[in-house]
Design a protein around this motif. Sequence first.
Motif, PDB file in Angstrom:
ATOM      1  N   VAL A 146     -34.111-115.416 -52.859  1.00 43.83           N
ATOM      2  CA  VAL A 146     -34.647-116.495 -53.707  1.00 43.83           C
ATOM      3  C   VAL A 146     -33.953-116.590 -54.948  1.00 43.83           C
ATOM      4  O   VAL A 146     -33.790-115.447 -55.780  1.00 43.83           O
TER       5      VAL A 146
ATOM      6  N   ASP B 195     -35.699-108.544 -41.312  1.00 43.97           N
ATOM      7  CA  ASP B 195     -35.229-109.989 -42.124  1.00 43.97           C
ATOM      8  C   ASP B 195     -35.213-109.709 -43.421  1.00 43.97           C
ATOM      9  O   ASP B 195     -35.616-108.856 -44.347  1.00 43.97           O
TER      10      ASP B 195
ATOM     11  N   SER C  79     -44.574-117.241 -48.353  1.00 45.31           N
ATOM     12  CA  SER C  79     -43.723-118.361 -48.750  1.00 45.31           C
ATOM     13  C   SER C  79     -44.279-119.295 -49.841  1.00 45.31           C
ATOM     14  O   SER C  79     -45.414-119.355 -49.857  1.00 45.31           O
TER      15      SER C  79
ATOM     16  N   TYR D 285     -32.573-117.246 -45.821  1.00 46.66           N
ATOM     17  CA  TYR D 285     -33.294-116.429 -44.908  1.00 46.66           C
ATOM     18  C   TYR D 285     -32.443-115.983 -43.833  1.00 46.66           C
ATOM     19  O   TYR D 285     -31.659-116.741 -43.101  1.00 46.66           O
TER      20      TYR D 285
ATOM     21  N   CYS E 285     -41.086-113.948 -45.540  1.00 40.94           N
ATOM     22  CA  CYS E 285     -41.335-115.336 -46.275  1.00 40.94           C
ATOM     23  C   CYS E 285     -42.386-115.864 -45.179  1.00 40.94           C
ATOM     24  O   CYS E 285     -41.849-116.744 -44.593  1.00 40.94           O
TER      25      CYS E 285
ATOM     26  N   CYS F 134     -35.086-112.321 -47.007  1.00 40.98           N
ATOM     27  CA  CYS F 134     -35.355-113.501 -47.666  1.00 40.98           C
ATOM     28  C   CYS F 134     -34.709-113.286 -49.207  1.00 40.98           C
ATOM     29  O   CYS F 134     -35.004-112.329 -49.721  1.00 40.98           O
TER      30      CYS F 134
ATOM     31  N   ILE G 221     -26.382-113.711 -46.781  1.00 39.42           N
ATOM     32  CA  ILE G 221     -27.399-114.877 -46.668  1.00 39.42           C
ATOM     33  C   ILE G 221     -26.929-116.168 -47.256  1.00 39.42           C
ATOM     34  O   ILE G 221     -26.462-115.999 -48.470  1.00 39.42           O
TER      35      ILE G 221
ATOM     36  N   TYR H 177     -41.165-118.447 -42.319  1.00 31.64           N
ATOM     37  CA  TYR H 177     -40.503-118.039 -40.925  1.00 31.64           C
ATOM     38  C   TYR H 177     -41.401-117.156 -40.448  1.00 31.64           C
ATOM     39  O   TYR H 177     -42.269-116.174 -40.791  1.00 31.64           O
TER      40      TYR H 177
ATOM     41  N   CYS I 141     -38.185-121.253 -37.966  1.00 34.75           N
ATOM     42  CA  CYS I 141     -38.985-121.657 -38.821  1.00 34.75           C
ATOM     43  C   CYS I 141     -40.159-122.215 -38.443  1.00 34.75           C
ATOM     44  O   CYS I 141     -40.583-123.302 -37.819  1.00 34.75           O
TER      45      CYS I 141
ATOM     46  N   GLN J  94     -33.158-121.051 -51.912  1.00 30.93           N
ATOM     47  CA  GLN J  94     -33.545-119.726 -51.330  1.00 30.93           C
ATOM     48  C   GLN J  94     -32.499-119.918 -49.696  1.00 30.93           C
ATOM     49  O   GLN J  94     -32.471-121.008 -49.289  1.00 30.93           O
TER      50      GLN J  94
END
Length: 540
Positions: free
Chosen positions: A443, A439, A384, A460, A496, A441, A473, A500, A154, A458
């Motif tokens: 949402v 990765d 993001s 991740y 994102c 993401c 996820i 991240y 994060c 959301q």
Amino acid sequence: MYRVLPKQTASMYTRDGVRLDADIYRPDAAESFPVLLMRQPYGRAIASTVVYAHPSWYAAQGYIVVIQDVRGRGTSAGEFKLFAHEIADGEDSIYWAAHLPGSNGKVGMYGFSYQGMTQLYAAVAKPSALKTICPAMIGYDLYTDWAYEGGAFCLQTNLAWAIQLATETARLRHDHTAYQALLTAARNLPLNNPEILQQLAPESFYHEWVAHPQADNYWEELSPKRHLQAVDLPIFHIGGWFDTYLRGTLRFYQDMAARSTQPQHLLVGPWAHLPWGRKVGEVDFGAKAASPVDRMQIRWFDQFLKDIDTGLLRESSICLFEMGSNIWHTFPNLNTANQKSYFLSTTGLASIREDSGILIQNPQSQIQNSVDVLVHDPWRPVPSLGGHAGLSAGVFERSHLDCRSDVLTYTSTLLTEDLHILGEVVVEIDCYADQPSYDVCAVLSQVQPDGKVYNLTQGYIHCPQNTAVPIKIQLQTTCVRIAKGNALRLSLSAACFPAYAMNSGNGAVLNSNDLRNAQVITLTVHCGGDRNSQIFLPVI
């Protein structure tokens, strides 16, 4: 209501001889009172008034209120090391607070974020005077609840917090050069030069957190979770739907509710980490979204520190704000047995056209096997916006992001009746990347009839390698009503940033100025046939 005496400043000494300073607020009365203790690292004069009433208000309700600088912060002596001294120092501080003149010997604690964490660590020692705590927005397991999410670092919240603490350290050391450079960095987030911490704050916890990307023994030792298994106190748990650390609040509540013999209550409002008000991002959730926490905490403390029957033990233990209806609801538990599945379907152009990707509930026949492809370019990662993981958090209009060609969107038909979601939304994606690591993401948003799109929740995940099974996820737990006439939308991307750390194709990129090893990632998402991708909604 009591009149409150002028603030006093007092000091105590820990078992190893370190002086800790505190401000004390007292009712102007001869009787004895319980003590409310807050231990924090940001300068005790602030006293978490960014979200709570001033300590003098709590004192006026009939409490001695103690706001203490933790070791090495404010004017307290010693060296600050993140969470390292909070068990022993917390125990010593509770013993001292319980024996203050005018104390009745009972101590409760309150506070959010780091101030919430000091409550958990203090409770580990099981001091006899500590009767209850009210931790808000905390990390129970620091790896999964605070530093990393879905295995991804994060970046923005950790970096911003590390710079804040390092800036205050430089000020306390009278290092004006470092202070000014760090202050400038703090006011220009996201950073273009995160290496500033290595240069000016080599002792920062941030470097250790980056160096431990797996849930290893470092995190087990640092986290309060493993130490709290023998603790049994009445606890008032407080969280926000867009708080970075909601995962920790909910996991701590669920763990305690499952094994504790003492009352465990949970309150979750429509708030980001701060402030706790009616507007979160671009959306106003109405007058009822204003924080009820101060009055609820006094009621809680009256029950457990003054032995007053407030009636709260006869009420439901869970109180949640339902966004959309903008009403507080009570529940006996967080379990939601009902799930609705929406399957992803596409013509293969979900990155280009809004009408290509579709969410289908209860398809009448098998969805045709098809794929969508998105290309992640590290030079222009998907930014993001809102949610819980970045700055600023909350709800924002995101149709401009959904129009990007590196975002896949899947939209339902208009809802014919209100949809109430409560719980953890899970997205299951059958996908494959052309790089060793990638990765994803996800949402979940609401699409209004006018075309505006507002994020609801959301999640991740960092995928260290391609697998033959679909990835799952877990989106942030939420409670929301989506009114009929609106539509649901799932948006998928491979970044994102800077919420991240961006995946280079081989691992995390912590310095966006250094993209030498960052690869373009092509992600293929399978829909339909025997390779279904879908979203699971917990509905009430």
